[in-house]
Design a protein around this motif. Structure first.
Motif, PDB file in Angstrom:
ATOM      1  N   SER A 448       0.804  -1.229   0.000  1.00 15.40           N
ATOM      2  CA  SER A 448       0.000   0.000   0.000  1.00 15.40           C
ATOM      3  C   SER A 448       0.835   1.275   0.000  1.00 15.40           C
ATOM      4  O   SER A 448       0.310   2.365  -0.257  1.00 15.40           O
ATOM      5  CB  SER A 448      -0.927   0.004   1.217  1.00 15.40           C
ATOM      6  OG  SER A 448      -0.172  -0.074   2.416  1.00 15.40           O
ATOM      7  N   LEU A 450       3.496   1.842  -1.986  1.00 18.77           N
ATOM      8  CA  LEU A 450       4.250   1.982  -3.240  1.00 18.77           C
ATOM      9  C   LEU A 450       4.012   3.334  -3.897  1.00 18.77           C
ATOM     10  O   LEU A 450       2.879   3.816  -3.979  1.00 18.77           O
ATOM     11  CB  LEU A 450       3.848   0.888  -4.225  1.00 18.77           C
ATOM     12  CG  LEU A 450       4.395  -0.526  -3.999  1.00 18.77           C
ATOM     13  CD1 LEU A 450       3.951  -1.445  -5.127  1.00 18.77           C
ATOM     14  CD2 LEU A 450       5.909  -0.513  -3.890  1.00 18.77           C
ATOM     15  N   LEU A 453       5.723   1.382  -9.480  1.00 15.90           N
ATOM     16  CA  LEU A 453       5.490  -0.050  -9.704  1.00 15.90           C
ATOM     17  C   LEU A 453       5.707  -0.380 -11.177  1.00 15.90           C
ATOM     18  O   LEU A 453       5.128   0.249 -12.057  1.00 15.90           O
ATOM     19  CB  LEU A 453       4.064  -0.415  -9.296  1.00 15.90           C
ATOM     20  CG  LEU A 453       3.608  -1.861  -9.534  1.00 15.90           C
ATOM     21  CD1 LEU A 453       4.472  -2.841  -8.755  1.00 15.90           C
ATOM     22  CD2 LEU A 453       2.138  -2.021  -9.143  1.00 15.90           C
ATOM     23  N   CYS A 473      -2.842   0.280  -4.095  1.00 16.98           N
ATOM     24  CA  CYS A 473      -1.637   1.116  -4.208  1.00 16.98           C
ATOM     25  C   CYS A 473      -2.030   2.552  -4.549  1.00 16.98           C
ATOM     26  O   CYS A 473      -1.732   3.050  -5.643  1.00 16.98           O
ATOM     27  CB  CYS A 473      -0.693   0.546  -5.268  1.00 16.98           C
ATOM     28  SG  CYS A 473      -0.234  -1.185  -5.013  1.00 16.98           S
ATOM     29  N   SER A 476       0.727   5.378  -5.528  1.00 15.64           N
ATOM     30  CA  SER A 476       1.599   5.190  -6.678  1.00 15.64           C
ATOM     31  C   SER A 476       1.502   6.369  -7.653  1.00 15.64           C
ATOM     32  O   SER A 476       0.421   6.773  -8.064  1.00 15.64           O
ATOM     33  CB  SER A 476       1.236   3.899  -7.410  1.00 15.64           C
ATOM     34  OG  SER A 476       2.129   3.673  -8.475  1.00 15.64           O
TER      35      SER A 476
END
Length: 488
Positions: A448, A450, A453, A473, A476
């Motif tokens: 969670s 990040l 990615l 995520c 991100s």
């Protein structure tokens, strides 16, 4: 309005402290919109701005007129001379400027822009100009004449620049400490040699050229630049034996296809520069040997970073690494293990960054012992490593301080990735390129925290899986999905 806010408004120091705790640019812009006092506080605290669209220049010039660092190197559209005219008029205190974008070459910028910069920003001390094909020698000369305090110049792929921009411009910077030249130019080897001859104040140099011969430049720099601390080179061919004349280096980074008498040059340089803290030598055709690595360790007692192409290394040099207690960042590319060198040689080190890219024959037990003894690891790169099974990858879960993890082109599977996700709660960057043993996108969604990615070439990434990942995520900011099952 609550009493605490009234107090903050009455005491500008309190308000300034509140603003200083804001981290993201979005929060700063939001805070500046509250009222005039908040705007003044945000404006006073803000020193750096990155503008991603020229359409925002007008707004930001009024919100943050006191900035000292202006970054236009992320603009997704083409900047025009009128934009530079506008920025140089309203941002009156700029000392650092960067312009250019690799995906949007700035073809609309002419020499007029540099007349504005030279006449309005006399205190400019740092400038970066990237992918500006119309940039001329005359513009660089004008820039140097108008900005006599320049200490740092970075140029990339400015194809019209030739030797005159060095002789009549760069070489006349009295206080120049940092120079970076990367990509395509019209320089000649003789022109580059003027840098060493005339820029005696240089501390840092970076050359990245695909074919240009830098031999004369390195010789002149080694002879004349007595304060040189950092050399960074990415070139096809270089002979660095002249660099042994320098005795003040703290950082040496070299990436090249050919390097005559590699070991001899490395040994000479480290013996002359015993204060080296960073050494990066990437040469896959004639990699560094055990002998040279052992001499690096013996000579450089302050070494913090060692990044090398390790095809020729054996357990002999890795065991010597145990004596290098200062090292924190280690990269061994293409190292071939016979089964125990890694666990014997690296377990005693307090590493924060470890990369074993494209390692061969690395066993699960080696990785388990390594991570158990490296609790402070923040970066771990095992991309392309063969020999490891999911059992070994599961051991990574003990590295609870990891911020960056690269397991691309490996056999990490659902269970091992689940173990990592359950134990590492602060991971910011994760790369799983072509990890075909994973089948459940829901496991990735467990990361969670990040911010970046990379799932390129992962066949298990579908529209449904992406929906699951996006829900988990939420922080991100960068997502790569090339060659997956994602539809338009």
């Amino acid at each position: 309005m609550g009493p605490s806010l009234l107090t903050a408004l009455e005491d500008f120091n309190i308000l300034s402290h509140i603003v200083s705790l804001l981290v993201s640019s979005q929060d700063l812009v939001s805070a500046s919109s509250v009222n005039k006092l908040w705007n003044e506080s945000v404006s006073f605290k803000t020193r750096r701005i990155s503008i991603k669209s020229r359409a925002l220049l007008n707004r930001f010039s009024r919100l943050f007129p006191n900035i000292k660092e202006l970054n236009l190197d992320q603009c997704c559209d083409k900047i025009e001379d009128s934009d530079i005219d506008f920025a140089s008029f309203y941002f009156k205190f700029v000392e650092s400027l960067s312009i250019g974008h690799p995906d949007s070459h700035q073809t609309l910028i002419s020499d007029h822009s540099f007349d504005f910069i030279a006449s309005r920003w006399p205190n400019l001390n740092q400038i970066g100009l990237f992918f500006i094909p119309n940039l001329s020698d005359k513009a660089i000369i004008s820039l140097v004449e108008g900005c006599p305090l320049l200490q740092s110049i970075s140029l990339q792929n400015c194809v019209n620049l030739g030797d005159e921009s060095i002789n009549g411009g760069i070489a006349k910077c009295k206080y120049l400490q940092e120079l970076s030249l990367r990509g395509k130019f019209n320089f000649t080897p003789t022109g580059l040699s003027l840098i060493g001859q005339k820029c005696a104040t240089l501390h840092r140099i970076c050359f990245e050229f695909s074919s240009l011969d830098i031999g004369l430049a390195i010789a002149s720099i080694s002879h004349s630049c007595s304060r040189m601390q950092e050399i960074s080179l990415k070139v096809r061919n270089v002979d660095l034996r002249d660099a042994a004349r320098i005795t003040t280096l703290t950082s040496l980074r070299v990436e090249t296809d050919q390097w005559p008498q590699l070991d001899e040059a490395v040994v000479s340089i480290v013996q002359s520069n015993r204060n080296l803290k960073e050494i990066m030598i990437m040469n896959q055709h004639q990699p560094i040997s055990d002998m040279a690595v052992i001499e690096i360790i013996r000579s450089c007692h302050m070494l913090v970073k060692l990044h090398i192409h390790a095809t020729r290394l054996t357990g002999v040099s890795l065991q010597c690494l145990m004596d290098c207690k200062s090292i924190r960042s280690l990269t061994l590319v293409h190292f071939k293990s016979s089964g125990q060198e890694i666990s014997l040689g690296l377990c005693g080190l307090d590493l924060t960054h470890l990369s074993m890219r494209s390692g061969r024959g690395i066993r699960d037990i080696e990785l388990q012992m390594l991570v158990q003894g490296s609790k402070n690891l923040e970066l771990l790169d095992l991309s392309g490593c063969n020999g490891l099974s999911p059992i070994g990858f599961s051991a990574i879960s003990s590295c609870t301080n990891l911020h960056f993890l690269n397991l691309s082109f490996t056999k990490v599977d659902n269970l091992s990735l689940m173990a990592i996700a359950n134990n590492i709660k602060s991971l910011k960057r994760l790369s799983l390129v072509k990890c075909e043993s994973i089948s459940d996108a829901g496991i990735v969604a467990r990361f969670s925290t990040l911010e970046s990615l990379n799932l390129d070439e992962c066949p298990w990434v579908s529209d449904e899986g992406l929906s699951t990942i996006s829900q988990g995520c939420r922080r991100s900011a960068h997502l790569s999905l090339g060659f997956t099952r994602i539809t338009d």
